[in-house]
Design an enzyme around this catalytic site. Structure first.
Site, mmCIF file in Angstrom:
data_model
loop_
_atom_site.group_PDB
_atom_site.id
_atom_site.type_symbol
_atom_site.label_atom_id
_atom_site.label_comp_id
_atom_site.label_asym_id
_atom_site.label_seq_id
_atom_site.Cartn_x
_atom_site.Cartn_y
_atom_site.Cartn_z
ATOM 1 N N PRO A 1 0.827 -1.216 0.000
ATOM 2 C CA PRO A 1 0.000 0.000 0.000
ATOM 3 C C PRO A 1 0.851 1.252 0.000
ATOM 4 O O PRO A 1 1.962 1.259 0.534
ATOM 5 C CB PRO A 1 -0.811 -0.103 1.301
ATOM 6 C CG PRO A 1 -0.148 -1.146 2.128
ATOM 7 C CD PRO A 1 0.681 -2.005 1.222
ATOM 8 N N ASP A 2 0.323 2.320 -0.615
ATOM 9 C CA ASP A 2 1.025 3.603 -0.537
ATOM 10 C C ASP A 2 0.589 4.316 0.734
ATOM 11 O O ASP A 2 -0.008 3.700 1.623
ATOM 12 C CB ASP A 2 0.765 4.434 -1.809
ATOM 13 C CG ASP A 2 -0.683 4.872 -1.953
ATOM 14 O OD1 ASP A 2 -1.506 4.499 -1.100
ATOM 15 O OD2 ASP A 2 -1.003 5.599 -2.907
ATOM 16 N N PHE A 3 0.895 5.592 0.850
ATOM 17 C CA PHE A 3 0.469 6.354 2.022
ATOM 18 C C PHE A 3 -0.931 6.917 1.860
ATOM 19 O O PHE A 3 -1.780 6.786 2.717
ATOM 20 C CB PHE A 3 1.414 7.542 2.255
ATOM 21 C CG PHE A 3 2.590 7.219 3.115
ATOM 22 C CD1 PHE A 3 2.697 6.016 3.781
ATOM 23 C CD2 PHE A 3 3.604 8.155 3.285
ATOM 24 C CE1 PHE A 3 3.782 5.736 4.579
ATOM 25 C CE2 PHE A 3 4.702 7.890 4.079
ATOM 26 C CZ PHE A 3 4.791 6.671 4.723
ATOM 27 N N ARG A 4 -1.139 7.608 0.727
ATOM 28 C CA ARG A 4 -2.255 8.540 0.698
ATOM 29 C C ARG A 4 -3.456 8.120 -0.128
ATOM 30 O O ARG A 4 -4.430 8.862 -0.206
ATOM 31 C CB ARG A 4 -1.749 9.921 0.218
ATOM 32 C CG ARG A 4 -0.819 10.570 1.231
ATOM 33 C CD ARG A 4 -0.276 11.891 0.762
ATOM 34 N NE ARG A 4 0.551 12.535 1.776
ATOM 35 C CZ ARG A 4 1.846 12.281 1.970
ATOM 36 N NH1 ARG A 4 2.461 11.399 1.203
ATOM 37 N NH2 ARG A 4 2.520 12.900 2.919
ATOM 38 N N ASN B 1 10.846 5.230 -2.388
ATOM 39 C CA ASN B 1 10.416 3.951 -1.811
ATOM 40 C C ASN B 1 11.522 3.289 -1.012
ATOM 41 O O ASN B 1 12.707 3.449 -1.296
ATOM 42 C CB ASN B 1 9.924 3.018 -2.918
ATOM 43 C CG ASN B 1 8.650 3.535 -3.551
ATOM 44 O OD1 ASN B 1 7.993 4.402 -2.974
ATOM 45 N ND2 ASN B 1 8.307 3.027 -4.715
ATOM 46 N N ASP C 1 11.155 -0.099 -0.279
ATOM 47 C CA ASP C 1 10.888 -1.529 -0.394
ATOM 48 C C ASP C 1 11.970 -2.285 -1.155
ATOM 49 O O ASP C 1 11.945 -3.523 -1.235
ATOM 50 C CB ASP C 1 9.520 -1.771 -1.049
ATOM 51 C CG ASP C 1 9.385 -1.045 -2.400
ATOM 52 O OD1 ASP C 1 10.380 -0.936 -3.134
ATOM 53 O OD2 ASP C 1 8.262 -0.593 -2.712
ATOM 54 N N HIS D 1 15.121 7.796 0.455
ATOM 55 C CA HIS D 1 14.630 7.636 1.826
ATOM 56 C C HIS D 1 15.226 6.398 2.494
ATOM 57 O O HIS D 1 14.644 5.848 3.421
ATOM 58 C CB HIS D 1 13.096 7.594 1.843
ATOM 59 C CG HIS D 1 12.487 8.935 1.520
ATOM 60 N ND1 HIS D 1 11.150 9.114 1.245
ATOM 61 C CD2 HIS D 1 13.047 10.173 1.425
ATOM 62 C CE1 HIS D 1 10.914 10.406 1.004
ATOM 63 N NE2 HIS D 1 12.046 11.054 1.095
#
Ligand code: CNA
Length: 409
Positions: free
Chosen positions: A108-111, A182, A184, A201
């Site tokens: 899932p993303d954040f927003r 990302n 991941d 990040h």
């Protein structure tokens, strides 16, 4: 650690708005973390931002920015960009990627409303969404981040078509660099070489004490977190954290490649990001104004919310994987994509966690200096300065990027 003895290094921190350190204010601003008052502040901040950025005599505020931008989205923009690529006009492509690139891999993303992590906060038991990446919050309670980490740790997800498309840009000799937000590790896993990749990040590939920065074996940190244990630094007894960049922490030095890459880019592709986090939100404004910028996303974001768009701006709104498949088809890359994916998916994909360091499993690497940590970090509230030469924007959840020529804390 005596920071004053360190040579000055340029720094950019992941945005950490003043508001981030004041969760109480957020909670006071309405019923729940996204209360009405806060929403209103956001809209007016956005409006102010847009009015400051708009060209003179052009009214950007009469309509909802997103709606207007959608209207002005150049239909056929994808085809225009594909034509440029086929004509050999885009040989230094920079890609800016966000969480939307990995939703097709099941992350899932954040927003995104409904499915995004921010819409499912009860799982993490945090008072406001950004707490999950707030270093002070982590210091008191690492569990919310560790719960998220368990879901994101490399190993349980596979790269998807979009990751392989970026890899194909590299295979075709067109990729100057991909800047991903990302964590991941899927860009690396699909075979994009290290020198083409900036994981701005951070990632789970290394880990360190969040307080004294002493390196810790990443595999041991993973084992602990996956087993609901807290990895502890035996040097200072603070909690160990994978080297994911939290708000207020410095981005990896590799991020500074952007100062060379963006001016050199002849095509910028922005995919699957809300451009809500600095310094990325501003970074996309640092390509030359004549350089085509292609936004592939479900909705208009960042400068693409503003009308009129730059003449060289194109956006294609909709499901990212579907759009990228169409783009590949227009480029005539279907067969190459199929072959690449087939060959990669039959390979046993390598692990992304670096091998354990040769130390006692429960202890830190060494006393004193934070040896081996790739990311030099500062705590929230460290010195802030101008971002990397780009326009500055102010976003709802995140503040300006900061860069300074010396360590300050
Ligand atoms: P975000 O703020 O959640 O925005 C994602 C954007 O992608 C939104 O605009 C969505 O509309 C769009 N999107 C999502 N799925 C699709 C789709 N299938 N098709 C088209 N568009 C889609 O995430 P950002 O990347 O902008 O924010 C940066 C944060 C998110 C970084 O700090 C990451 O560390 C963090 N994050 C990373 C991951 C990951 O590593 N996979 C997952 C969740 C969050």
């Amino acid at each position: 650690m005596n920071r004053s003895s360190q040579p000055p290094v340029p720094r950019v921190t992941r945005s950490a708005a003043g508001r981030l350190t004041e969760p109480a204010e957020r909670l006071d601003s309405g019923p729940g973390p996204y209360g009405k008052q806060r929403r209103k502040q956001t809209d007016s901040a956005l409006a102010q931002d847009l009015s400051q950025m708009s060209m003179s005599g052009q009214d950007t505020l009469n309509n909802s920015p997103s709606a207007s931008a959608v209207k002005s989205s150049s239909r056929g923009g994808l085809a225009s960009v594909a034509r440029l690529v086929k004509l050999g006009r885009c040989k230094n492509v920079v890609v800016v990627a966000g969480a939307g690139v990995s939703t097709a891999s099941g992350i899932p993303d954040f927003r995104t409303p409904g499915t995004g992590l921010y819409a499912n906060l009860e799982k993490y038991n945090i008072p406001y969404p950004e707490a999950i990446f707030n270093i002070d919050y982590f210091s008191n309670d690492p569990q919310p981040f560790f719960s998220l980490a368990k879901a994101l740790y490399p190993g349980s997800h596979r790269p998807n078509y979009i990751h392989y498309f970026i890899r194909m840009l590299h295979n075709k000799g067109l990729l100057l660099r991909v800047y991903t937000q990302n964590i991941d590790g899927l860009e690396k896993l699909c075979g994009i070489p290290d020198d083409k990749l900036v994981e701005a990040h951070g990632s789970f590939a290394t880990a360190a004490c969040h307080l004294c920065y002493t390196a810790y074996p990443a595999e041991d940190a993973k084992q602990a977190i996956m087993n609901d244990k807290v990895p502890i630094c035996t040097f200072c007894a603070a909690t160990v954290k994978p080297d994911v960049v939290f708000f207020g922490e410095d981005l990896p030095q590799k991020y500074f490649l952007n100062t060379q890459d963006f001016p050199k880019a002849d095509l910028l592709i922005i995919m699957g990001t809300s451009l809500q986090i600095e310094p990325f939100a501003s970074l996309v404004n640092t390509v030359r104004s004549t350089v085509p910028r292609l936004l592939l996303n479900r909705n208009a974001v960042g400068p693409f919310e503003k009308v009129p768009l730059r003449r060289a701006d194109h956006m294609e709104l909709g499901d990212l994987e579907e759009t990228v498949r169409r783009f590949a088809e227009m480029l005539g890359w279907n067969d190459d994509m199929e072959e690449l994916m087939r060959s990669q998916e039959t390979l046993s994909l390598p692990t992304l966690i670096s091998s354990p360091l040769s130390v006692d499993q429960t202890s830190c690497q060494s006393k004193g200096a934070p040896a081996g940590t790739e990311t030099s970090r500062s705590r929230a509230g460290g010195q802030r300065g101008a971002s990397s030469g780009s326009e500055e924007t102010d976003s709802e959840t995140d503040s300006k990027s900061s860069a300074s020529s010396s360590q300050s804390t």
